[in-house]
Design a protein around this motif. Sequence first.
Motif, PDB file in Angstrom:
ATOM      1  N   VAL A  86       0.751  -1.295   0.114  1.00  0.00           N
ATOM      2  CA  VAL A  86       0.120  -0.055  -0.149  1.00  0.00           C
ATOM      3  C   VAL A  86       0.843   1.308  -0.057  1.00  0.00           C
ATOM      4  O   VAL A  86       0.510   2.222  -0.586  1.00  0.00           O
ATOM      5  N   GLN A  87       1.927   1.149   0.679  1.00  0.00           N
ATOM      6  CA  GLN A  87       2.833   2.425   0.761  1.00  0.00           C
ATOM      7  C   GLN A  87       3.534   2.632  -0.621  1.00  0.00           C
ATOM      8  O   GLN A  87       3.509   3.743  -1.073  1.00  0.00           O
ATOM      9  N   ALA A  88       3.858   1.421  -1.182  1.00  0.00           N
ATOM     10  CA  ALA A  88       4.316   1.618  -2.580  1.00  0.00           C
ATOM     11  C   ALA A  88       3.019   2.194  -3.627  1.00  0.00           C
ATOM     12  O   ALA A  88       3.504   3.157  -4.444  1.00  0.00           O
ATOM     13  N   TRP A  89       1.968   1.736  -3.560  1.00  0.00           N
ATOM     14  CA  TRP A  89       0.793   2.018  -4.109  1.00  0.00           C
ATOM     15  C   TRP A  89       0.497   3.814  -3.849  1.00  0.00           C
ATOM     16  O   TRP A  89       0.133   4.578  -5.019  1.00  0.00           O
ATOM     17  N   LEU A  90       0.742   4.190  -2.743  1.00  0.00           N
ATOM     18  CA  LEU A  90       0.620   5.606  -2.528  1.00  0.00           C
ATOM     19  C   LEU A  90       1.765   6.399  -3.169  1.00  0.00           C
ATOM     20  O   LEU A  90       1.132   7.554  -3.642  1.00  0.00           O
ATOM     21  N   GLY A  91       2.857   5.925  -3.272  1.00  0.00           N
ATOM     22  CA  GLY A  91       3.859   6.821  -3.903  1.00  0.00           C
ATOM     23  C   GLY A  91       4.493   7.760  -3.276  1.00  0.00           C
ATOM     24  O   GLY A  91       4.123   7.860  -1.874  1.00  0.00           O
ATOM     25  N   ALA A  92       5.143   8.681  -3.813  1.00  0.00           N
ATOM     26  CA  ALA A  92       6.180   9.582  -3.010  1.00  0.00           C
ATOM     27  C   ALA A  92       5.506  11.032  -2.877  1.00  0.00           C
ATOM     28  O   ALA A  92       5.889  11.714  -2.002  1.00  0.00           O
ATOM     29  N   GLY A  93       4.174  11.048  -3.517  1.00  0.00           N
ATOM     30  CA  GLY A  93       3.497  12.468  -3.149  1.00  0.00           C
ATOM     31  C   GLY A  93       2.535  12.004  -1.909  1.00  0.00           C
ATOM     32  O   GLY A  93       1.787  13.186  -1.630  1.00  0.00           O
ATOM     33  N   VAL A  94       2.635  10.928  -1.336  1.00  0.00           N
ATOM     34  CA  VAL A  94       1.930  10.832  -0.090  1.00  0.00           C
ATOM     35  C   VAL A  94       2.787  10.401   1.155  1.00  0.00           C
ATOM     36  O   VAL A  94       3.432   9.644   1.167  1.00  0.00           O
ATOM     37  N   ARG A  95       3.136  11.517   1.952  1.00  0.00           N
ATOM     38  CA  ARG A  95       3.992  11.328   3.034  1.00  0.00           C
ATOM     39  C   ARG A  95       3.120  10.434   4.420  1.00  0.00           C
ATOM     40  O   ARG A  95       1.987  11.291   4.674  1.00  0.00           O
ATOM     41  N   LEU A  96       3.759   9.496   4.836  1.00  0.00           N
ATOM     42  CA  LEU A  96       2.863   8.975   6.053  1.00  0.00           C
ATOM     43  C   LEU A  96       3.268   9.479   7.423  1.00  0.00           C
ATOM     44  O   LEU A  96       4.600   9.803   7.440  1.00  0.00           O
ATOM     45  N   HIS A  97       2.529   9.720   8.309  1.00  0.00           N
ATOM     46  CA  HIS A  97       2.752  10.231   9.708  1.00  0.00           C
ATOM     47  C   HIS A  97       2.080   9.759  10.508  1.00  0.00           C
ATOM     48  O   HIS A  97       0.811   8.987  10.319  1.00  0.00           O
ATOM     49  N   THR A  98       2.375   9.372  11.584  1.00  0.00           N
ATOM     50  CA  THR A  98       1.531   9.035  12.899  1.00  0.00           C
ATOM     51  C   THR A  98       0.690   9.935  13.362  1.00  0.00           C
ATOM     52  O   THR A  98       0.864  11.180  13.059  1.00  0.00           O
ATOM     53  N   PRO A  99      -0.602   9.651  13.898  1.00  0.00           N
ATOM     54  CA  PRO A  99      -1.602  10.623  14.348  1.00  0.00           C
ATOM     55  C   PRO A  99      -0.894  11.655  15.330  1.00  0.00           C
ATOM     56  O   PRO A  99      -1.275  12.767  15.283  1.00  0.00           O
ATOM     57  N   GLU A 100       0.136  11.249  16.061  1.00  0.00           N
ATOM     58  CA  GLU A 100       0.856  12.362  17.142  1.00  0.00           C
ATOM     59  C   GLU A 100       1.287  13.446  16.265  1.00  0.00           C
ATOM     60  O   GLU A 100       1.572  14.305  17.044  1.00  0.00           O
ATOM     61  N   ALA A 101       1.812  13.217  14.936  1.00  0.00           N
ATOM     62  CA  ALA A 101       2.517  14.362  14.269  1.00  0.00           C
ATOM     63  C   ALA A 101       1.381  15.250  13.844  1.00  0.00           C
ATOM     64  O   ALA A 101       1.870  16.321  13.283  1.00  0.00           O
ATOM     65  N   LEU A 102       0.240  15.037  13.857  1.00  0.00           N
ATOM     66  CA  LEU A 102      -0.760  15.866  13.148  1.00  0.00           C
ATOM     67  C   LEU A 102      -0.568  17.266  13.853  1.00  0.00           C
ATOM     68  O   LEU A 102      -0.803  18.296  12.704  1.00  0.00           O
ATOM     69  N   ALA A 107       0.918  23.156  12.718  1.00  0.00           N
ATOM     70  CA  ALA A 107       1.824  24.183  13.278  1.00  0.00           C
ATOM     71  C   ALA A 107       2.705  24.655  12.182  1.00  0.00           C
ATOM     72  O   ALA A 107       3.207  26.127  12.119  1.00  0.00           O
ATOM     73  N   GLU A 108       3.239  23.922  11.198  1.00  0.00           N
ATOM     74  CA  GLU A 108       4.055  24.287  10.162  1.00  0.00           C
ATOM     75  C   GLU A 108       3.426  25.011   9.131  1.00  0.00           C
ATOM     76  O   GLU A 108       3.961  25.668   8.213  1.00  0.00           O
ATOM     77  N   LEU A 109       2.132  25.249   9.117  1.00  0.00           N
ATOM     78  CA  LEU A 109       1.128  26.114   8.041  1.00  0.00           C
ATOM     79  C   LEU A 109       1.123  27.466   8.495  1.00  0.00           C
ATOM     80  O   LEU A 109       0.355  28.019   8.025  1.00  0.00           O
ATOM     81  N   GLN A 127      -9.059  26.074  15.548  1.00  0.00           N
ATOM     82  CA  GLN A 127      -8.270  26.471  16.441  1.00  0.00           C
ATOM     83  C   GLN A 127      -6.835  26.164  16.533  1.00  0.00           C
ATOM     84  O   GLN A 127      -6.119  27.214  16.679  1.00  0.00           O
ATOM     85  N   THR A 128      -6.400  25.065  16.347  1.00  0.00           N
ATOM     86  CA  THR A 128      -4.921  24.788  16.081  1.00  0.00           C
ATOM     87  C   THR A 128      -4.283  25.589  15.180  1.00  0.00           C
ATOM     88  O   THR A 128      -3.286  26.296  15.360  1.00  0.00           O
ATOM     89  N   LEU A 129      -4.795  25.650  13.937  1.00  0.00           N
ATOM     90  CA  LEU A 129      -4.245  26.410  12.832  1.00  0.00           C
ATOM     91  C   LEU A 129      -4.205  27.895  13.225  1.00  0.00           C
ATOM     92  O   LEU A 129      -3.220  28.452  12.980  1.00  0.00           O
ATOM     93  N   ALA A 130      -5.344  28.695  13.930  1.00  0.00           N
ATOM     94  CA  ALA A 130      -5.309  29.810  14.262  1.00  0.00           C
ATOM     95  C   ALA A 130      -4.338  30.107  15.305  1.00  0.00           C
ATOM     96  O   ALA A 130      -3.530  30.837  15.321  1.00  0.00           O
ATOM     97  N   ARG A 131      -4.086  29.341  16.174  1.00  0.00           N
ATOM     98  CA  ARG A 131      -3.243  29.544  17.502  1.00  0.00           C
ATOM     99  C   ARG A 131      -1.753  29.516  16.854  1.00  0.00           C
ATOM    100  O   ARG A 131      -0.939  30.049  17.157  1.00  0.00           O
ATOM    101  N   HIS A 132      -1.422  28.682  15.612  1.00  0.00           N
ATOM    102  CA  HIS A 132      -0.345  28.841  15.182  1.00  0.00           C
ATOM    103  C   HIS A 132      -0.016  29.511  13.919  1.00  0.00           C
ATOM    104  O   HIS A 132       1.032  29.550  13.455  1.00  0.00           O
ATOM    105  N   GLY A 133      -1.020  30.527  13.825  1.00  0.00           N
ATOM    106  CA  GLY A 133      -0.754  31.730  12.851  1.00  0.00           C
ATOM    107  C   GLY A 133      -1.076  31.244  11.305  1.00  0.00           C
ATOM    108  O   GLY A 133      -0.774  32.313  10.538  1.00  0.00           O
ATOM    109  N   ALA A 134      -1.992  30.272  10.990  1.00  0.00           N
ATOM    110  CA  ALA A 134      -2.314  30.051  10.053  1.00  0.00           C
ATOM    111  C   ALA A 134      -3.711  30.673   9.584  1.00  0.00           C
ATOM    112  O   ALA A 134      -4.470  31.166  10.706  1.00  0.00           O
ATOM    113  N   GLN A 135      -3.880  31.312   8.420  1.00  0.00           N
ATOM    114  CA  GLN A 135      -5.198  31.876   7.964  1.00  0.00           C
ATOM    115  C   GLN A 135      -6.206  30.778   7.574  1.00  0.00           C
ATOM    116  O   GLN A 135      -6.001  29.942   6.662  1.00  0.00           O
ATOM    117  N   VAL A 136      -7.189  30.613   8.486  1.00  0.00           N
ATOM    118  CA  VAL A 136      -8.122  29.553   8.265  1.00  0.00           C
ATOM    119  C   VAL A 136      -9.352  30.146   7.353  1.00  0.00           C
ATOM    120  O   VAL A 136      -9.948  31.113   7.722  1.00  0.00           O
TER     121      VAL A 136
END
Length: 175
Positions: A86-102, A107-109, A127-136
Amino acid sequence: PMAPAFIHPLDHAGESATSKRTRLAQGLADAGVAAAVISDSASIAWLLNIRGSDIPCTPVVLAFAILYADSTVDLFLPAEKIPPAVQAWLGAGVRLHTPEALEHRLAELTGQVVGVDPASNAVWFSQTLARHGAQVRPLPDPCLLPKACKNPTEQDGMRTAHLRDGVALCRFLHW
């Protein structure tokens, strides 16, 4: 649930995940949105052409995703749910992360316009996006309309399923 995700083959989907991501990303770029948060598991399953068995009678994987205007995706789910095929099927354009990294990825946005569907996303995302300075920006789930507009392959699959189910229902009613 920890059942592994599995591939929804192209002969059933009718369109590659790369094509879907590119098409939806162009819509984000045209709207001036850098990324969109997707928390509807059915949208994620459709977008990435993957399925799962996390919910009985509903072939989805419980996950979150961020679709970017460059057509890449950050997919958040436990690593053990994505087998190597499945990881190969998803390809390089899909980066996998654990839920804890959400939260960290949100915050990086900072400073970017991020689409969040208030109808399908928890308020925590905004709320999380706004707290980190993203425009929602309130934005419908970018998968909703394209997912509803069935391509010829999906239409054929639906007809086949309806015929098969119709026969079963007729047998039951006759009984």
